[in-house]
Motif scaffolding. Structure first.
Motif, PDB file in Angstrom:
ATOM      1  N   HIS A 281       0.818  -1.205   0.000  1.00  0.00           N
ATOM      2  CA  HIS A 281       0.000   0.000   0.000  1.00  0.00           C
ATOM      3  C   HIS A 281       0.860   1.266   0.000  1.00  0.00           C
ATOM      4  CE1 HIS A 281       1.127  -0.594   4.182  1.00  0.00           C
ATOM      5  NE2 HIS A 281       0.777   0.651   4.437  1.00  0.00           N
ATOM      6  N   VAL A 282       0.207   2.370  -0.356  1.00  0.00           N
ATOM      7  CA  VAL A 282       0.850   3.678  -0.245  1.00  0.00           C
ATOM      8  C   VAL A 282       0.131   4.472   0.839  1.00  0.00           C
ATOM      9  CG1 VAL A 282       1.620   3.711  -2.633  1.00  0.00           C
ATOM     10  CG2 VAL A 282      -0.611   4.663  -2.074  1.00  0.00           C
ATOM     11  N   ASP A 283       0.906   5.217   1.599  1.00  0.00           N
ATOM     12  CA  ASP A 283       0.369   5.946   2.745  1.00  0.00           C
ATOM     13  C   ASP A 283       1.292   7.135   2.991  1.00  0.00           C
ATOM     14  OD1 ASP A 283      -0.360   6.902   5.254  1.00  0.00           O
ATOM     15  OD2 ASP A 283      -0.639   4.916   6.122  1.00  0.00           O
ATOM     16  N   GLU A 284       0.713   8.313   3.179  1.00  0.00           N
ATOM     17  CA  GLU A 284       1.534   9.506   3.386  1.00  0.00           C
ATOM     18  C   GLU A 284       2.495   9.332   4.556  1.00  0.00           C
ATOM     19  OE1 GLU A 284       1.088  14.351   3.865  1.00  0.00           O
ATOM     20  OE2 GLU A 284      -0.684  13.097   3.637  1.00  0.00           O
ATOM     21  N   ALA A 285       2.122   8.500   5.513  1.00  0.00           N
ATOM     22  CA  ALA A 285       2.996   8.278   6.661  1.00  0.00           C
ATOM     23  C   ALA A 285       4.335   7.672   6.247  1.00  0.00           C
ATOM     24  CB  ALA A 285       2.311   7.357   7.673  1.00  0.00           C
ATOM     25  N   GLN A 286       4.394   7.057   5.079  1.00  0.00           N
ATOM     26  CA  GLN A 286       5.621   6.402   4.628  1.00  0.00           C
ATOM     27  C   GLN A 286       6.558   7.334   3.856  1.00  0.00           C
ATOM     28  OE1 GLN A 286       3.869   3.300   2.262  1.00  0.00           O
ATOM     29  NE2 GLN A 286       3.905   1.832   3.941  1.00  0.00           N
ATOM     30  N   ILE A 287       6.105   8.545   3.549  1.00  0.00           N
ATOM     31  CA  ILE A 287       6.923   9.414   2.709  1.00  0.00           C
ATOM     32  C   ILE A 287       8.290   9.732   3.337  1.00  0.00           C
ATOM     33  CG2 ILE A 287       7.062  11.786   1.837  1.00  0.00           C
ATOM     34  CD1 ILE A 287       4.325  11.460   0.670  1.00  0.00           C
ATOM     35  N   PRO A 288       8.390   9.983   4.648  1.00  0.00           N
ATOM     36  CA  PRO A 288       9.742  10.190   5.193  1.00  0.00           C
ATOM     37  C   PRO A 288      10.690   9.032   4.903  1.00  0.00           C
ATOM     38  CG  PRO A 288       8.127  10.980   6.761  1.00  0.00           C
ATOM     39  CD  PRO A 288       7.353  10.291   5.660  1.00  0.00           C
TER      40      PRO A 288
END
Length: 867
Positions: A342-349
């Motif tokens: 999945h993609v999740d903004e929390a993973q951007i760092p």
């Protein structure tokens, strides 16, 4: 200047269009990982596939040899053999002919390793020996299998006693002197892992990832193979993510540890095993981890230098390693991250470790392995692809590689040769038909993201020593899959997310990279990139050397702030001692209000974007800036934005359609975006942009439903073409009674005739489609829809009277795959893991319900005002 030169100059100035997209390069196009199953390739099929890739809009391939397909073993080519290098050379020559690029995995499968890796050079585990002994009582202790690297007994008082001479046949046989004793030892075991998914000729032990000497030996076989006549060098050599599982030892560990850390690890075995005061335990274990990090960095540097000497670049996925990811990414010419599931903004760092390493060290490209297990095989939609692509770009990536497309010979029955852990991007799946439209979108975006330089004002220090000093045993692996353990709980991560929410672009910086920074005119400068602020998040273990660096930068005029929630801890180099290492001259800031802290330094936040829920990445160009924007708010946006970077004019560009135009910048730039839609804003600092004006279609009435009889016919696909049908109600073609419709994957043509009393401007809204659509209106191309909103500008194509709308809709491969499994057709015929589902269990689609397919509508014309 001669008259002809003046004329040419004048013509170029007159014809200049500031609304044009940047020139297309093969690196701006997406690339793909290209698995060679069994390396069972031949020249004819290599050429056929590469020509198809080029036509679809791919810019290059990365060859990754893996296990083969059952029944085709006679085609296998042993890795690095004469025939294999001949096939590779043919592929490299064909990519050059087609204007494409080619990369090569430095091995087969993953990680590095193979038949030439001897046991002494293979990855090794480290096992602990801990026991108690009492004076006068004989000890007979079975030791773990392997080589005893250290074995000593510690009395309650006094010096340790070396016990290695008392080891015989894998047992410690020793009678201790009077007193109570603690026995501590370390046992190594080499050759603990075989290459995963190895190709024929590539099977063997995995290489020791902490041995710079071993990788030098390993690379000699590639010199031998690639130095043959007429073998082109790849653009880049590739190293996959750190999956050297169980590795914890290298033969030079004690020597290198003492040189790097200043003491003998063997003298601190009780602390290494968790005995003693907590500070000493934490310090010794942290020093072991830092040493492993340093050694793996040297390992990568040897590989990088080897490739450079051969005239190639390097691409490296540093994640998964137990070291400082920033330093490991920074070794490569092209740092590469990845997304998984999945993609999740929390993973951007997490993505920003790769992009930060590139930005701060001046690397042009940041790549990403993209779409890995984005969903269950054959069920990933084009809308999923767009969301994932936008996601990695927002993390600083500008060079996407598909994961991926397996080589598949023309005579392989459908669905051809496959690789299990991928999104089905190849010619035998439903995404392929309209992949050129998706690739065009990606190329447009990446043409801007590869232009100019990254544009962030803030550097955020990554306190790796906090993680290394957590007191736990062994080497932590910093993977994509365990961020919730080592990344999310940290103050560093919270500071990054706070900056992101405030609309402040930033990059991460490590202790090592900090040492290369200089101060010029109050800015922090590294490889030509200038930053205005350095933020130190709350951390417990800031090395004294780093504290001195930070103090020095501040004293030289750099703006530095700390974000403490507790005091800083440091170390003065003595075992077992932790001292307070405050940064006495550095101002403190409220870690929960990063925005206020940096505003005081004159850093402008992209407030109007963050307040609207629009996420962005920003690039600095010679004469302005470029913004890639994504509407992540979950609702449509129609608002005027004011960008933080000043400008005289701006151009809006739609990467989906290719449309562009000069924006009206009075009182801000109007931004009209549907949910999930993206846009590029290109600003000019010192000129008024020239070119066509940008206009957003303005509604001029209620949508007009296109009703009547749709004629549906099936053009291509399988297992068999269903019979044509007519309908006045748009539903999934799988709703038809015959099972041939439910089992079909391919393309159907929807045709509708409708009348208009007068020609009036309108947009065509297809509603819902499953899953891509090519549209013609009155015999003319109207565009391709592959992700919402499925809306096309048809103002120039509508006529008064009869109009003919034709929509070619292609669905995914899932329904046809399910039919194969229901009929128990043996299409899963691959060696080793064969083919598994997203949970790594046996793949079985026989129970899948038919995925909706076709033009689902409602189809409407949306009247708009004349421009």
């Amino acid at each position: 200047m001669k008259p002809i030169a003046l004329l040419l100059l004048f013509a170029s100035l007159v014809s200049a269009d500031d609304t044009a997209w940047p020139p297309v390069t093969n690196e701006a196009k997406p690339w793909t990982r290209w698995w060679w199953l069994g390396s069972g390739v031949d020249a004819k099929n290599l050429t056929r596939e590469l020509e198809a890739f080029s036509k679809a809009g791919l810019g290059g391939v990365e060859i990754c040899p893996i296990y083969g397909a059952k029944g085709y073993e006679d085609r296998d080519l042993p890795f690095l053999s004469d025939k294999w290098t001949g096939a590779y050379a043919h592929a490299a020559q064909e990519t050059a002919r087609l204007g494409m690029g080619i990369d090569l995995t430095t091995g087969t499968g993953w990680p590095f390793g193979g038949p030439g890796v001897e046991e002494k050079d293979a990855s090794a585990s480290l096992q602990n020996v801990k026991a108690k002994a009492e004076g006068g009582k004989a000890v007979s202790l079975a030791l773990p299998k392997g080589k005893v690297e250290a074995l000593s007994a510690w009395p309650e008082q006094g010096d340790a006693v070396d016990l290695t001479a008392h080891v015989k046949d894998g047992r410690l046989e020793w009678t201790p002197p009077p007193g109570n004793w603690r026995i501590h030892g370390l046992v190594s075991k080499h050759a603990i892992q075989k290459v995963k998914r190895a190709a024929p000729g590539g099977a063997g032990w995995v290489l020791d990832p902490f041995s710079p000497e071993s990788i030098v030996t390993y690379l000699k076989s590639f010199d031998t193979a690639l130095d043959r006549p007429d073998i082109p060098e790849p653009r880049a050599h590739f190293h996959d993510s750190f999956e050297y599982y169980g590795a914890g030892w290298t033969n030079e560990l004690f020597t290198r540890f003492e040189k790097l850390r200043g003491y003998d690890l063997r003298s601190q075995l009780p602390a290494f095993h968790g005995e003693g005061d907590t500070d000493t335990i934490s310090r010794v274990r942290a020093d072991y981890r830092e040493t492993a990090s340093d050694l793996h960095r040297e390992y990568l540097a040897k590989w990088h230098d080897w490739a450079k000497q051969r005239g190639s670049l390097t691409r490296n996925q540093a994640h998964g390693s137990p070291g400082n990811l920033l330093d490991h990414y920074a070794v490569a010419d092209i740092p590469e991250t990845e997304i998984f599931r999945h993609v999740d903004e929390a993973q951007i760092p997490m993505l920003q470790f790769a992009s930060s390493a590139a930005h701060v060290t001046g690397k042009k490209l940041v790549s990403a392995e993209t779409f890995t297990w984005l969903g269950e095989h054959f069920q990933v939609t084009p809308a999923n692809l767009k969301e994932a692509a936008d996601f990695v770009w927002l993390g600083g990536v500008n060079h996407i590689l598909f994961h991926g497309i397996p080589y598949s010979p023309e005579d392989a029955p459908w669905p051809g040769w496959l690789f299990y852990a991928s999104t089905h991007m190849g010619p035998n799946g439903g995404l392929w038909k309209d992949l050129p439209a998706f690739n065009a979108y990606m190329t447009r975006v990446q043409s801007f993201l590869q232009s100019g330089k990254p544009d962030a004002d803030v550097l955020l220090y990554f306190p790796i020593h906090d993680i290394w000093h957590d007191g736990s045993e062994g080497l932590p692996l910093f993977t994509m899959h365990n961020q919730e353990k080592w990344l999310y709980p940290s103050e560093f991560y919270q500071a990054a997310m706070n900056l992101r929410k405030a609309g402040v672009p930033y990059d991460f910086v490590s202790d090592r990279i900090l040492a290369d920074l200089k101060v010029e005119d109050g800015h922090l400068v590294s490889s030509g990139k200038r930053y205005r602020d350095l933020l130190i998040p709350s951390c417990r273990h800031l090395p004294d050397s780093t504290a001195k660096l930070v103090e020095g930068l501040h004293q030289n005029g750099a703006k530095v702030k700390t974000l403490p929630k507790r005091s800083f801890g440091g170390s003065n180099g003595e075992i077992g001692r932790t001292v307070e290492s405050h940064l006495p001259s550095i101002p403190r800031a409220d870690s929960s209000d990063v925005k206020s802290a940096i505003l005081k330094d004159g850093i402008a936040c992209e407030e109007s974007l963050s307040e609207l829920g629009i996420r962005f990445i920003r690039r600095a160009l010679e004469d302005g800036h470029a913004y890639f924007l994504v509407n992540s708010s979950g609702k449509p946006v129609d608002a005027k934005i004011k960008l933080a970077r000043s400008h005289q004019s701006a151009v809006l560009l739609d990467p989906m359609s290719g449309k562009s135009g000069v924006a009206n910048t009075k009182d801000g730039i109007r931004l009209v975006l549907a949910t999930g839609e993206s846009r590029v804003v290109r600003t000019f600092s010192n000129k008024h942009a020239e070119g066509p004006r940008w206009t957003d279609p303005e509604p001029a009435g209620e949508p007009l439903a296109l009703t009547g009889t749709w004629k549906v016919s099936f053009l291509d696909g399988g297992p068999t073409l269903p019979q044509p049908f007519e309908t006045t109600s748009l539903t999934s073609w799988t709703d038809q009674t015959d099972e041939t419709y439910r089992n079909f994957s391919g393309t159907a043509l929807y045709r509708l005739e409708f009348d208009l009393t007068e020609k009036s401007p309108a947009l065509l809204d297809l509603g819902e489609i499953a899953h891509t659509a090519r549209v013609r209106l009155n015999g003319k191309d109207a565009g391709t829809c592959w992700a919402p909103p499925h809306r096309l500008d048809v103002r120039d194509l509508l006529v008064a009277g009869k109009n003919v709308l034709e929509v070619e809709v292609t669905n995914l491969a899932a329904n046809r795959i399910a039919d194969l499994d229901r009929r128990k057709v043996a299409w899963k015929a691959f060696h080793e893991i064969n083919f598994v589902n997203i949970d790594y269990k046996n793949f079985d689609a026989s129970g899948w319900k038919p995925l909706s397919s076709g033009l689902l509508g409602p189809v409407t014309l949306v009247p708009v005002k004349a421009p």
